[in-house]
Write a protein that holds these residues in place. Structure first.
Motif, PDB file in Angstrom:
ATOM      1  N   ASP A 203      37.212  28.336  41.672  1.00 34.14           N
ATOM      2  CA  ASP A 203      37.015  27.728  42.992  1.00 34.14           C
ATOM      3  C   ASP A 203      37.830  28.395  44.077  1.00 34.14           C
ATOM      4  O   ASP A 203      37.439  28.389  45.242  1.00 34.14           O
ATOM      5  CB  ASP A 203      37.363  26.238  42.938  1.00 34.14           C
ATOM      6  CG  ASP A 203      36.359  25.431  42.120  1.00 34.14           C
ATOM      7  OD1 ASP A 203      35.166  25.801  42.147  1.00 34.14           O
ATOM      8  OD2 ASP A 203      36.767  24.474  41.462  1.00 34.14           O
ATOM      9  N   ASP A 204      39.006  28.942  43.716  1.00 31.10           N
ATOM     10  CA  ASP A 204      39.910  29.453  44.746  1.00 31.10           C
ATOM     11  C   ASP A 204      40.570  30.745  44.281  1.00 31.10           C
ATOM     12  O   ASP A 204      40.589  31.075  43.092  1.00 31.10           O
ATOM     13  CB  ASP A 204      40.978  28.409  45.094  1.00 31.10           C
ATOM     14  CG  ASP A 204      41.736  27.939  43.865  1.00 31.10           C
ATOM     15  OD1 ASP A 204      42.595  28.680  43.378  1.00 31.10           O
ATOM     16  OD2 ASP A 204      41.436  26.818  43.375  1.00 31.10           O
ATOM     17  N   ILE A 205      41.146  31.443  45.241  1.00 30.58           N
ATOM     18  CA  ILE A 205      41.733  32.748  44.958  1.00 30.58           C
ATOM     19  C   ILE A 205      43.026  32.634  44.165  1.00 30.58           C
ATOM     20  O   ILE A 205      43.388  33.548  43.410  1.00 30.58           O
ATOM     21  CB  ILE A 205      41.962  33.535  46.276  1.00 30.58           C
ATOM     22  CG1 ILE A 205      42.186  35.022  45.977  1.00 30.58           C
ATOM     23  CG2 ILE A 205      43.103  32.946  47.076  1.00 30.58           C
ATOM     24  CD1 ILE A 205      41.004  35.709  45.330  1.00 30.58           C
ATOM     25  N   VAL A 206      43.723  31.511  44.292  1.00 32.87           N
ATOM     26  CA  VAL A 206      44.952  31.320  43.514  1.00 32.87           C
ATOM     27  C   VAL A 206      44.644  31.331  42.026  1.00 32.87           C
ATOM     28  O   VAL A 206      45.324  31.991  41.220  1.00 32.87           O
ATOM     29  CB  VAL A 206      45.655  30.010  43.919  1.00 32.87           C
ATOM     30  CG1 VAL A 206      46.845  29.738  42.994  1.00 32.87           C
ATOM     31  CG2 VAL A 206      46.115  30.076  45.364  1.00 32.87           C
ATOM     32  N   THR A 207      43.605  30.606  41.638  1.00 29.51           N
ATOM     33  CA  THR A 207      43.196  30.579  40.232  1.00 29.51           C
ATOM     34  C   THR A 207      42.742  31.962  39.782  1.00 29.51           C
ATOM     35  O   THR A 207      43.033  32.393  38.659  1.00 29.51           O
ATOM     36  CB  THR A 207      42.061  29.562  40.022  1.00 29.51           C
ATOM     37  OG1 THR A 207      42.467  28.293  40.510  1.00 29.51           O
ATOM     38  CG2 THR A 207      41.701  29.451  38.553  1.00 29.51           C
TER      39      THR A 207
ATOM     40  N   GLY B 252      42.684  45.501  35.908  1.00 31.35           N
ATOM     41  CA  GLY B 252      42.017  45.573  37.205  1.00 31.35           C
ATOM     42  C   GLY B 252      40.849  44.615  37.247  1.00 31.35           C
ATOM     43  O   GLY B 252      40.134  44.444  36.250  1.00 31.35           O
ATOM     44  N   ALA B 253      40.683  43.959  38.381  1.00 26.44           N
ATOM     45  CA  ALA B 253      39.606  42.974  38.505  1.00 26.44           C
ATOM     46  C   ALA B 253      39.014  43.038  39.899  1.00 26.44           C
ATOM     47  O   ALA B 253      39.654  43.503  40.851  1.00 26.44           O
ATOM     48  CB  ALA B 253      40.130  41.562  38.211  1.00 26.44           C
ATOM     49  N   VAL B 254      37.795  42.567  40.015  1.00 27.60           N
ATOM     50  CA  VAL B 254      37.128  42.452  41.311  1.00 27.60           C
ATOM     51  C   VAL B 254      36.677  41.009  41.488  1.00 27.60           C
ATOM     52  O   VAL B 254      36.473  40.277  40.509  1.00 27.60           O
ATOM     53  CB  VAL B 254      35.916  43.399  41.433  1.00 27.60           C
ATOM     54  CG1 VAL B 254      36.357  44.850  41.370  1.00 27.60           C
ATOM     55  CG2 VAL B 254      34.875  43.105  40.352  1.00 27.60           C
ATOM     56  N   VAL B 255      36.556  40.605  42.752  1.00 24.43           N
ATOM     57  CA  VAL B 255      36.037  39.269  43.065  1.00 24.43           C
ATOM     58  C   VAL B 255      34.871  39.425  44.029  1.00 24.43           C
ATOM     59  O   VAL B 255      34.833  40.347  44.850  1.00 24.43           O
ATOM     60  CB  VAL B 255      37.113  38.348  43.677  1.00 24.43           C
ATOM     61  CG1 VAL B 255      38.181  38.038  42.657  1.00 24.43           C
ATOM     62  CG2 VAL B 255      37.736  38.970  44.914  1.00 24.43           C
ATOM     63  N   GLU B 256      33.920  38.526  43.884  1.00 21.09           N
ATOM     64  CA  GLU B 256      32.784  38.479  44.799  1.00 21.09           C
ATOM     65  C   GLU B 256      32.367  37.021  44.928  1.00 21.09           C
ATOM     66  O   GLU B 256      32.755  36.180  44.092  1.00 21.09           O
ATOM     67  CB  GLU B 256      31.641  39.352  44.295  1.00 21.09           C
ATOM     68  CG  GLU B 256      31.155  38.998  42.909  1.00 21.09           C
ATOM     69  CD  GLU B 256      30.214  40.054  42.331  1.00 21.09           C
ATOM     70  OE1 GLU B 256      29.078  39.679  41.964  1.00 21.09           O
ATOM     71  OE2 GLU B 256      30.608  41.221  42.242  1.00 21.09           O
ATOM     72  N   PRO B 257      31.626  36.673  45.950  1.00 22.15           N
ATOM     73  CA  PRO B 257      31.211  35.271  46.080  1.00 22.15           C
ATOM     74  C   PRO B 257      30.295  34.856  44.952  1.00 22.15           C
ATOM     75  O   PRO B 257      29.383  35.599  44.577  1.00 22.15           O
ATOM     76  CB  PRO B 257      30.493  35.240  47.435  1.00 22.15           C
ATOM     77  CG  PRO B 257      30.116  36.652  47.719  1.00 22.15           C
ATOM     78  CD  PRO B 257      31.138  37.511  47.063  1.00 22.15           C
ATOM     79  N   PHE B 258      30.544  33.678  44.387  1.00 17.94           N
ATOM     80  CA  PHE B 258      29.650  33.153  43.356  1.00 17.94           C
ATOM     81  C   PHE B 258      28.501  32.427  44.032  1.00 17.94           C
ATOM     82  O   PHE B 258      28.707  31.489  44.797  1.00 17.94           O
ATOM     83  CB  PHE B 258      30.393  32.200  42.422  1.00 17.94           C
ATOM     84  CG  PHE B 258      29.470  31.532  41.442  1.00 17.94           C
ATOM     85  CD1 PHE B 258      28.805  32.270  40.484  1.00 17.94           C
ATOM     86  CD2 PHE B 258      29.249  30.152  41.497  1.00 17.94           C
ATOM     87  CE1 PHE B 258      27.939  31.660  39.590  1.00 17.94           C
ATOM     88  CE2 PHE B 258      28.377  29.534  40.601  1.00 17.94           C
ATOM     89  CZ  PHE B 258      27.722  30.291  39.646  1.00 17.94           C
ATOM     90  N   ARG B 259      27.292  32.872  43.738  1.00 14.00           N
ATOM     91  CA  ARG B 259      26.092  32.289  44.324  1.00 14.00           C
ATOM     92  C   ARG B 259      25.278  31.645  43.204  1.00 14.00           C
ATOM     93  O   ARG B 259      24.512  32.312  42.499  1.00 14.00           O
ATOM     94  CB  ARG B 259      25.274  33.381  45.015  1.00 14.00           C
ATOM     95  CG  ARG B 259      25.944  34.037  46.225  1.00 14.00           C
ATOM     96  CD  ARG B 259      25.618  33.276  47.489  1.00 14.00           C
ATOM     97  NE  ARG B 259      24.190  33.141  47.688  1.00 14.00           N
ATOM     98  CZ  ARG B 259      23.419  34.073  48.304  1.00 14.00           C
ATOM     99  NH1 ARG B 259      23.971  35.172  48.794  1.00 14.00           N
ATOM    100  NH2 ARG B 259      22.116  33.864  48.446  1.00 14.00           N
TER     101      ARG B 259
ATOM    102  N   PRO C 260      37.621  38.667  52.133  1.00 11.42           N
ATOM    103  CA  PRO C 260      37.016  38.385  53.437  1.00 11.42           C
ATOM    104  C   PRO C 260      35.866  37.389  53.360  1.00 11.42           C
ATOM    105  O   PRO C 260      35.088  37.264  54.311  1.00 11.42           O
ATOM    106  CB  PRO C 260      36.517  39.761  53.884  1.00 11.42           C
ATOM    107  CG  PRO C 260      36.211  40.478  52.615  1.00 11.42           C
ATOM    108  CD  PRO C 260      37.224  39.997  51.615  1.00 11.42           C
ATOM    109  N   PHE C 261      35.729  36.696  52.245  1.00 13.42           N
ATOM    110  CA  PHE C 261      34.666  35.697  52.078  1.00 13.42           C
ATOM    111  C   PHE C 261      35.260  34.504  51.336  1.00 13.42           C
ATOM    112  O   PHE C 261      36.249  34.621  50.609  1.00 13.42           O
ATOM    113  CB  PHE C 261      33.472  36.272  51.316  1.00 13.42           C
ATOM    114  CG  PHE C 261      33.840  37.150  50.144  1.00 13.42           C
ATOM    115  CD1 PHE C 261      34.183  36.594  48.912  1.00 13.42           C
ATOM    116  CD2 PHE C 261      33.853  38.533  50.276  1.00 13.42           C
ATOM    117  CE1 PHE C 261      34.524  37.393  47.842  1.00 13.42           C
ATOM    118  CE2 PHE C 261      34.205  39.343  49.200  1.00 13.42           C
ATOM    119  CZ  PHE C 261      34.540  38.779  47.985  1.00 13.42           C
ATOM    120  N   ALA C 262      34.649  33.348  51.544  1.00 10.38           N
ATOM    121  CA  ALA C 262      35.157  32.108  50.964  1.00 10.38           C
ATOM    122  C   ALA C 262      34.692  31.943  49.519  1.00 10.38           C
ATOM    123  O   ALA C 262      33.716  32.554  49.085  1.00 10.38           O
ATOM    124  CB  ALA C 262      34.684  30.917  51.800  1.00 10.38           C
TER     125      ALA C 262
END
Length: 380
Positions: free
Chosen positions: A187-191, A205-212, A165-167
């Motif tokens: 850079d993108d969710i495909v990668t 198992g993995a998690v994603v969050e915005p890189f700041r 739900p975030f870029a």
């Protein structure tokens, strides 16, 4: 009181962080022994074997497994469970008042060790199996922080058919990892999904969050004995390119006896406004209350130096070097460890009660065969 107590220091374990656990364990053993405490070094080999090892071993002694002079230990679960050191003629029970866990990552830090030693009747630091598992699960921990109103970055599971739900850009982490191992920036969710399928550290198992990239790291420790207390606040120093604070930077910097976490580049105490330091302490206490983690714990924050935004990133229920460097200006290292051991021995965390019920459910059950009716699948 701890005089005359017999402590164990447990290190190693089946984990990608096995080697760092050895370093933490050997450091903790030295700290306790130099303060005059009786210490049994207990090594958990990556293949599953347990060993009592000689005192004052060095890191290089573990390059090929258990060091010379190690004695095999038998783990017995049952009515007369415990740890037994194997001898030529018979095994002798290993008497331990409490064990200091220096196990990083894997089932050691994730609750398995706590469960095993609970079955053996040996008190141990490092929280209950439930709290330990929560600290190891980045997705669950982030969710609990959000529900508790503790500021944190959005974090979701990496899934094949669900968009975050975030870029991007994104930071991708092992869901159940306890360190910086396996973390990637994409850079993108495909990668991110390709990494999730191909990385040995992310396939479980993995998690994603915005890189700041505008945020910096801040760390603080709390301990729960003799009372809830927080340490100094530190700022680990990233590379000039702003990349994530890596495993190599955290644990492999320096050389000789100065190598490791204690020599990693840092700003200590962190040069931030007083209100930020106070907020970090408040949030650390909230993490302690919400997670029920006990012993010596490290809380990792992300901080925006411009807006002074501070968010909780992760928690380490068994921190590298037991976070002793964060307490150096306030507490003696041996006292920090002994306080945690005494807490484990005298005031263990409250777990779910066990034992027999009144028998009402068993008496009312009737025949088990009757309860199987309708469970034999559809009828033609």
């Amino acid at each position: 009181m701890s005089e005359g107590s017999s402590w164990a220091v447990v290190f190693g374990g089946p984990s990608p962080e096995h080697e760092i656990s050895i370093l933490t364990g050997l450091q903790a053993e030295r700290v306790l022994a130099r303060a005059g405490h009786a210490v049994t070094p207990l090594y958990w080999a990556p293949t599953g074997g347990w060993f009592v090892v000689p005192s004052a071993t060095e890191a290089k002694d573990y390059l090929n497994g258990a060091p010379s002079g190690a004695r095999p230990v038998e783990v017995r679960v049952g009515a007369d469970g415990g740890l037994f050191v194997k001898g030529r003629l018979r095994s002798e029970r290993l008497t331990i008042d409490a064990a200091l866990t220096c196990l990083h990552g894997g089932i050691g830090e994730g609750g398995g060790f706590a469960a095993l030693f609970a079955l053996l009747g040996i008190p141990t630091t490092g929280s209950t199996m439930y709290a330990s598992a929560l600290g190891m699960d980045k997705l669950a921990f982030g969710g609990v922080m959000e529900v508790a109103g503790v500021p944190t970055l959005p974090r979701v599971a990496l899934e094949a058919d669900v968009e975050p739900p975030f870029a991007g850009p994104y930071i991708v982490k092992p869901r159940f990892g306890g360190s910086s191992i396996g973390i990637e920036i994409v850079d993108d969710i495909v990668t991110a999904r390709v990494l999730g399928r191909t990385s040995a550290h992310l396939r479980g198992g993995a998690v994603v969050e915005p890189f700041r990239g505008d945020l910096v790291d801040l760390n603080i420790s709390f301990r729960t004995a003799p009372t809830l207390e927080v340490s100094d606040l530190e700022r680990p120093l990233r590379r000039p390119d702003g990349a994530v604070y890596s495993y190599d930077e955290k644990y492999l910097g320096g050389s000789g006896e100065a190598a490791g976490l204690a020599s990693a580049p840092r700003e200590m105490p962190a040069q931030v406004p007083d209100e930020v330091t106070a907020l970090a302490g408040t949030l650390a206490r909230r993490v302690a209350a919400v997670t029920r983690l006990t012993g010596v714990v490290r809380v990792d924050f992300l901080y925006d130096p411009t807006s002074h935004e501070l968010v909780v990133n992760e928690v380490n229920s068994v921190p590298g070097a037991m976070a002793l460097y964060l307490w150096a200006s306030r507490r003696d290292a041996a006292q920090v460890l002994v306080d945690a051991l005494v807490e484990a021995r005298d005031a263990p965390p409250v777990s779910a009660p066990s034992g027999f019920g009144s028998g009402a459910a068993l008496r009312a059950a009737g025949g088990i065969a009757g309860k199987l009716v309708g469970l034999d699948g559809p009828r033609g």
